[in-house]
Scaffold this motif. Structure first.
Motif, short mmCIF file in Angstrom:
data_model
loop_
_atom_site.label_atom_id
_atom_site.label_comp_id
_atom_site.label_asym_id
_atom_site.label_seq_id
_atom_site.Cartn_x
_atom_site.Cartn_y
_atom_site.Cartn_z
N ILE A 187 0.82 -1.23 0.00
CA ILE A 187 0.00 0.00 0.00
C ILE A 187 0.84 1.27 0.00
O ILE A 187 0.31 2.34 -0.28
CB ILE A 187 -0.98 0.05 1.20
CG1 ILE A 187 -0.22 -0.05 2.52
CG2 ILE A 187 -2.05 -1.01 1.09
CD1 ILE A 187 -1.08 0.24 3.73
N THR A 188 2.13 1.15 0.33
CA THR A 188 2.95 2.37 0.34
C THR A 188 3.83 2.45 -0.91
O THR A 188 4.65 3.37 -1.03
CB THR A 188 3.85 2.45 1.61
OG1 THR A 188 4.74 1.32 1.60
CG2 THR A 188 3.02 2.45 2.89
N GLY A 189 3.68 1.49 -1.81
CA GLY A 189 4.55 1.47 -2.99
C GLY A 189 5.99 1.20 -2.58
O GLY A 189 6.93 1.75 -3.15
N ARG A 212 7.39 -6.33 -3.31
CA ARG A 212 7.39 -4.94 -3.76
C ARG A 212 6.10 -4.63 -4.51
O ARG A 212 5.39 -5.55 -4.94
CB ARG A 212 8.61 -4.65 -4.66
CG ARG A 212 8.58 -5.38 -5.98
CD ARG A 212 9.92 -5.25 -6.69
NE ARG A 212 10.10 -3.91 -7.20
CZ ARG A 212 9.71 -3.51 -8.40
NH1 ARG A 212 9.08 -4.35 -9.23
NH2 ARG A 212 9.94 -2.28 -8.81
N CYS A 213 5.83 -3.36 -4.66
CA CYS A 213 4.64 -2.97 -5.42
C CYS A 213 4.85 -1.54 -5.87
O CYS A 213 5.11 -0.66 -5.04
CB CYS A 213 3.42 -3.07 -4.51
SG CYS A 213 1.88 -2.79 -5.38
N VAL A 257 -6.27 -2.69 2.58
CA VAL A 257 -5.63 -2.74 1.26
C VAL A 257 -6.69 -2.56 0.18
O VAL A 257 -6.50 -1.81 -0.80
CB VAL A 257 -4.87 -4.09 1.05
CG1 VAL A 257 -4.11 -4.07 -0.27
CG2 VAL A 257 -3.91 -4.35 2.20
N ALA A 258 -7.86 -3.21 0.38
CA ALA A 258 -8.95 -3.12 -0.62
C ALA A 258 -9.44 -1.67 -0.75
O ALA A 258 -9.77 -1.22 -1.85
CB ALA A 258 -10.09 -4.04 -0.22
N LEU A 304 -2.06 0.29 9.13
CA LEU A 304 -1.83 0.25 7.68
C LEU A 304 -2.51 1.44 7.01
O LEU A 304 -1.90 2.12 6.16
CB LEU A 304 -2.37 -1.06 7.08
CG LEU A 304 -1.61 -2.35 7.40
CD1 LEU A 304 -2.32 -3.54 6.76
CD2 LEU A 304 -0.16 -2.27 6.93
N ALA A 305 -3.76 1.70 7.41
CA ALA A 305 -4.48 2.82 6.80
C ALA A 305 -3.72 4.12 7.05
O ALA A 305 -3.58 4.96 6.15
CB ALA A 305 -5.90 2.89 7.37
N GLY A 306 -3.20 4.26 8.26
CA GLY A 306 -2.44 5.46 8.61
C GLY A 306 -1.20 5.64 7.75
O GLY A 306 -0.83 6.75 7.39
N LEU A 307 -0.55 4.52 7.41
CA LEU A 307 0.67 4.59 6.59
C LEU A 307 0.38 5.14 5.20
O LEU A 307 1.25 5.74 4.56
CB LEU A 307 1.30 3.20 6.43
CG LEU A 307 1.90 2.54 7.68
CD1 LEU A 307 2.34 1.12 7.35
CD2 LEU A 307 3.07 3.36 8.22
N ALA A 308 -0.87 4.91 4.73
CA ALA A 308 -1.22 5.33 3.37
C ALA A 308 -2.06 6.61 3.36
O ALA A 308 -2.38 7.12 2.28
CB ALA A 308 -1.99 4.20 2.67
#
Ligand SMILES: CC(=O)N[C@H]1[C@@H](OP(=O)(O)OP(=O)(O)OC[C@H]2O[C@@H](n3ccc(=O)[nH]c3=O)[C@H](O)[C@@H]2O)O[C@H](CO)[C@@H](O)[C@@H]1O
Ligand SMILES: C=C(OP(=O)(O)O)C(=O)O
Length: 421
Positions: free
Chosen positions: A247-249, A285-286, A314-315, A379-383
């Motif tokens: 999610i953060t690339g 990776r993404c 993520v969704a 996770l949501a906070g990171l993005a």
């Protein structure tokens, strides 16, 4: 009160060290109490709050326990176990307390369970455990809050689980390990953590076959001995770090011997993440946009319910509509309301959720309702844009060790704060 503060926007890069598995170490601490002499050594122990509670509970029943945090090692001497009571103030704080019952039954002839805690996910019955003990010859007295299990020796039997309960399987294997004769457990759980517990019990002298097939046979033995065992890596912790990269690339090397992410890896690949095993290291990776996904949670080897909440985050960041069907627990969508506060569009209908992405997420004050909704909010906070403050962070600490430090080492802007309640 523990609170996590996350400022989004940084890609996570570097080497992520995956902790030992919570859901393996807790039954192993219960198993260590089966050995009447010697010292058990557990290695690769995750330094999480559930382990601290398990140590307190083991001490409460009379075991001598050393938790060597920097060595991630537990030393347990269960020779002086003398109290059958699992006191409410400790036992109600985590689910793993249920895993102490077989050892107390074998060692002391009774277990007095003053409560069992764990994540609040709707109904979490224990009927398979108690029916199983009864079939092995125990008397189970189920009071309103306290459960008293008594037995002067157990005898092997055929047991059937309506659904393959994870801790139910572990408990019935431990109960059968020292019962007289043969026990067969049908529809047993297949989770890798259960197999790791079987490995440890086998080293201790238990005679168990059929692990991983759904039909487990246990030939009772007279005594189990203290052994050394290394806890397997935590596939849930690994899944979360893989999702953080996606999610953060970002780009992460996941280190944790023998990691197998199974269906979680396949689902993240469908969404656009790339995985590359490099010997014992799993590289993830993404760098493109994420695609939407369908998830149906199931017992192993299905998609783990414990990763359903992180996957919902993520969704929410994927381009399109994702569908999630939660089949294990009837109350595991508490995350939806919190994610929506951050700008997500998640609609819950009974056991199904529709996630309409991608909506930009914005940091705000949110609450962890359980361990996995908590880590999903991290996770949501990171993005997200701006700052996300996650309250009830203790729930995250129940299952993830040194989370803020491990994520900061990878470039995340995250802090853990403790304040007066
Ligand atoms: C400490 C630990 O290992 N916790 C894990 C374990 O919890 P736990 O072992 O509690 O989960 P179970 O596999 O037992 O429960 C799954 C489902 O079966 C039902 N059920 C279970 C037992 C029973 O006697 N009767 C009954 O009806 C429960 O209500 C629930 O709906 O497996 C869950 C499912 O993978 C994970 O989310 C937890 O992280
Ligand atoms: C449900 C969980 O844990 P527990 O069974 O310990 O409450 C979990 O780890 O997500």
């Amino acid at each position: 009160m523990v609170r996590y503060r996350v400022r989004g926007g940084n890609a996570l890069r570097g080497t992520a060290f995956i902790q030992g598995a919570k859901n393996a170490v807790l039954p192993m601490i219960g198993a260590a109490l089966l050995a009447p002499k010697g010292r058990t050594v557990l290695r690769n122990v995750p330094i999480i709050e559930d382990v601290r509670r398990a140590v307190e509970l083991a001490e409460a029943v009379g075991a001598y326990v050393e938790l060597h945090e920097s060595e991630r090692t537990l030393v347990i001497d269960a020779s002086k176990v003398s109290s059958p009571v699992l006191p409410a103030e400790i036992a109600r704080r985590f689910r793993g307390s249920v895993l102490f019952t077989p050892a107390l039954l074998h060692r002391l002839g009774e277990a007095i369970v003053e409560g069992v805690g764990g994540c609040n996910l709707g109904s979490r019955n224990l009927d398979f455990h108690y029916l199983g003990y009864k079939r092995l010859g125990a008397i189970v007295d189920e009071g309103e809050t306290v459960i008293h299990v008594k037995a002067s020796g157990l005898t092997g039997s055929t047991l059937y689980l309506d659904t393959p309960s994870h801790t139910g399987t572990e408990n019935l294997i431990m109960a059968a390990a020292l019962a007289k004769g043969r026990t067969v457990i049908e529809n047993a759980a297949l989770e890798p953590e259960v197999l790791d517990v079987i490995d440890m019990l086998t080293k201790m002298g238990a005679r168990i076959s059929g692990g991983g097939t759904g039909f487990i046979t246990v030939e009772g033995v007279d005594e189990l001995r203290a052994v050394e065992h290394t806890v397997m890596p935590d596939r849930l912790d690994a899944g979360v770090f893989a999702m953080a990269a996606a999610i953060t690339g970002g780009e992460l090397s996941l280190v944790g011997t023998g990691l197998d992410l199974g269906v979680v890896r396949h689902k993240l690949e469908q969404m656009g993440a790339e995985f590359q095993p490099q010997g014992a290291v799993l590289h993830v990776r993404c760098d493109g946009p994420l695609r939407p996904i369908n998830i149906i949670t199931d017992t192993y080897p299905g998609f783990a319910t414990d990763l359903q909440s992180p996957m919902m985050t993520v969704a929410a960041l994927a381009d399109g509509t994702s569908y999630i069907h939660e089949r294990i627990f009837d109350g595991r969508f508490a995350l939806a309301g919190e994610l929506n506060k951050m700008g997500a569009n998640v609609e819950v209908d009974g056991s199904r959720a529709i996630v309409r992405g991608r909506t930009p997420l914005t940091g705000t004050q949110v609450t962890a309702h359980d361990l996995r909704s908590g880590i999903a909010l991290v996770l949501a906070g990171l993005a997200a844009e701006g700052e996300t403050v996650i309250d009830s962070g203790y729930l995250i600490d129940r299952g993830h060790a040194h989370l803020a430090a491990r994520m900061r080492a990878l470039g995340a802007d995250i802090t853990r704060e403790i304040s007066e309640a």
